[in-house]
Design a protein around this motif. Structure first.
Motif, PDB file in Angstrom:
ATOM      1  N   ASP A   1       0.839  -1.201   0.000  1.00 34.94           N
ATOM      2  CA  ASP A   1       0.000   0.000   0.000  1.00 34.94           C
ATOM      3  C   ASP A   1       0.876   1.253   0.000  1.00 34.94           C
ATOM      4  OD1 ASP A   1       0.736  -0.823   2.664  1.00 34.94           O
ATOM      5  OD2 ASP A   1      -0.616   0.719   3.445  1.00 34.94           O
ATOM      6  N   LEU A   2       2.011   1.185   0.701  1.00 33.27           N
ATOM      7  CA  LEU A   2       2.963   2.288   0.673  1.00 33.27           C
ATOM      8  C   LEU A   2       3.590   2.424  -0.713  1.00 33.27           C
ATOM      9  CD1 LEU A   2       4.812   1.713   4.068  1.00 33.27           C
ATOM     10  CD2 LEU A   2       3.094   3.455   3.563  1.00 33.27           C
ATOM     11  N   GLY A   3       3.956   1.273  -1.303  1.00 30.23           N
ATOM     12  CA  GLY A   3       4.544   1.302  -2.636  1.00 30.23           C
ATOM     13  C   GLY A   3       3.612   1.914  -3.663  1.00 30.23           C
ATOM     14  N   ALA A   4       2.314   1.595  -3.566  1.00 28.12           N
ATOM     15  CA  ALA A   4       1.339   2.162  -4.499  1.00 28.12           C
ATOM     16  C   ALA A   4       1.187   3.661  -4.281  1.00 28.12           C
ATOM     17  CB  ALA A   4      -0.006   1.463  -4.340  1.00 28.12           C
ATOM     18  N   ARG A   5       1.186   4.081  -3.038  1.00 24.32           N
ATOM     19  CA  ARG A   5       1.073   5.520  -2.746  1.00 24.32           C
ATOM     20  C   ARG A   5       2.277   6.277  -3.296  1.00 24.32           C
ATOM     21  NH1 ARG A   5       1.592   7.090   3.280  1.00 24.32           N
ATOM     22  NH2 ARG A   5       3.696   7.738   2.689  1.00 24.32           N
ATOM     23  N   TRP A   6       3.468   5.732  -3.075  1.00 26.23           N
ATOM     24  CA  TRP A   6       4.669   6.389  -3.598  1.00 26.23           C
ATOM     25  C   TRP A   6       4.664   6.404  -5.122  1.00 26.23           C
ATOM     26  CZ3 TRP A   6       8.011   2.799  -0.073  1.00 26.23           C
ATOM     27  CH2 TRP A   6       7.867   3.197   1.245  1.00 26.23           C
ATOM     28  N   ALA A   7       4.181   5.331  -5.733  1.00 28.61           N
ATOM     29  CA  ALA A   7       4.138   5.267  -7.196  1.00 28.61           C
ATOM     30  C   ALA A   7       3.322   6.413  -7.762  1.00 28.61           C
ATOM     31  CB  ALA A   7       3.561   3.925  -7.645  1.00 28.61           C
ATOM     32  N   VAL A   8       2.139   6.638  -7.213  1.00 29.20           N
ATOM     33  CA  VAL A   8       1.274   7.713  -7.699  1.00 29.20           C
ATOM     34  C   VAL A   8       1.878   9.080  -7.382  1.00 29.20           C
ATOM     35  CG1 VAL A   8      -0.964   8.834  -7.332  1.00 29.20           C
ATOM     36  CG2 VAL A   8      -0.840   6.367  -7.685  1.00 29.20           C
ATOM     37  N   GLU A   9       2.411   9.235  -6.188  1.00 28.09           N
ATOM     38  CA  GLU A   9       2.975  10.534  -5.812  1.00 28.09           C
ATOM     39  C   GLU A   9       4.192  10.889  -6.664  1.00 28.09           C
ATOM     40  OE1 GLU A   9       1.600  10.561  -1.102  1.00 28.09           O
ATOM     41  OE2 GLU A   9       3.712  10.260  -1.629  1.00 28.09           O
TER      42      GLU A   9
END
Length: 296
Positions: free
Chosen positions: A58-66
């Motif tokens: 979930d952190l990886g997905a958030r960083w990907a979008v950001e």
């Protein structure tokens, strides 16, 4: 969670996300935002892998979008500045080719920093079938716990640029109501997918550039694979995308945004997966004799 419908320049932006029915929390992230004084749009979705080996995805997905949106905003401003000046397109396309590496480096820096401060202890040992951020090289951090896919797009009135790593879908619906999937690689063959946690993930990122000579497409949609997996076949998913565009034209974008949580919720029940969709829908130009604030 579903964001409000936002009108920006010639587009209205859609954004919606629901958690998988059996999941504690969503591993998806998405964003839809106007750039360059509403002359461009940036869209992105990311899907964290979510298995035991990827327990921080979930952190990886958030960083990907950001990180994608941070890079894409600067690119979108330049794309809006170039506009339909063909002399500027070669440099713009060269920058588009560099963008995946920029995003990959930025994502990796965040993951390494986070893992240095809070090591991902407790993950089960990786098997040969697991995606890994380490590969065969000693000393390279194992970032599999943060693994995520990424789909991103930059849309202007004169061109579309899009990038994809891993599964998920981007669909363009043209002015004849015909759907196009410029980055599709065919039917999903299972749960394995390319990932940002792999070494040099930008080498696997697919990209597409499309100039518009007859105007931008009426509908551009990005979604995680939880949506397409909820349909019996790929054609059913394409029919959904076409129908969404038709409803936006006939009922208004605000009505589509209001119904989006229900549609995505039903999809999540069928697929069992988190489901996220973002999109840009063309807004018909308002005639000078129409009252302001009313649907055309």
């Amino acid at each position: 969670m579903t964001g409000p419908e936002t009108t920006t320049g010639p587009w209205a932006l859609l954004s919606g996300a629901v958690k998988g029915v059996a999941k504690k929390y969503s591993q998806d992230r998405g964003a839809a935002l106007p750039v360059a004084g509403d002359r461009a749009v940036v869209l992105a979705v990311a899907d964290g892998h979510g298995s035991a080996a990827h327990f921080r995805s979930d952190l990886g997905a958030r960083w990907a979008v950001e990180e994608f949106t941070a890079c894409a905003e600067a690119f979108a401003r330049e794309a809006a500045r170039v506009g339909d000046d063909a002399a500027g397109w070669p440099a713009l396309r060269a920058e588009a080719r560099r963008l995946p590496q920029q995003v990959g480096h930025r994502w990796r820096e965040r993951a390494v920093l986070y893992d240095t401060n809070s090591p991902a202890h407790g993950a089960r040992p990786l098997t040969a079938q697991d995606r890994t951020g380490r590969g065969d090289r000693p000393g390279v951090p194992d970032l599999a716990a943060y693994g995520s896919t990424l789909i991103g797009a930059v849309l202007t009135e004169h061109a579309l640029f899009c990038w994809q790593l891993g599964d998920g879908d981007i669909v363009l619906v043209d002015d004849r109501g015909v759907p196009h999937t410029p980055l599709s690689t065919g039917p999903d063959m299972g749960d394995e997918t390319d990932s940002l946690c792999e070494p040099e993930p930008w080498r696997k990122m697919r990209s597409h550039w499309q100039p518009f000579t007859g105007g931008a497409p009426p509908c551009v949609l990005l979604s995680t694979d939880g949506l397409s997996k909820s349909f019996a076949d790929h054609q059913g998913f394409l029919d959904f995308a076409t129908g969404l565009g038709d409803r936006a034209t006939g009922q208004g974008v605000a009505a589509v945004q209001a119904q989006l949580p229900d549609w995505l919720g039903r999809a999540a029940k069928f697929s069992g997966d988190d489901t996220t969709l973002v999109g840009a829908i063309a807004v018909p130009a308002q005639r000078s004799d129409e009252p302001q604030g009313q649907q055309p």
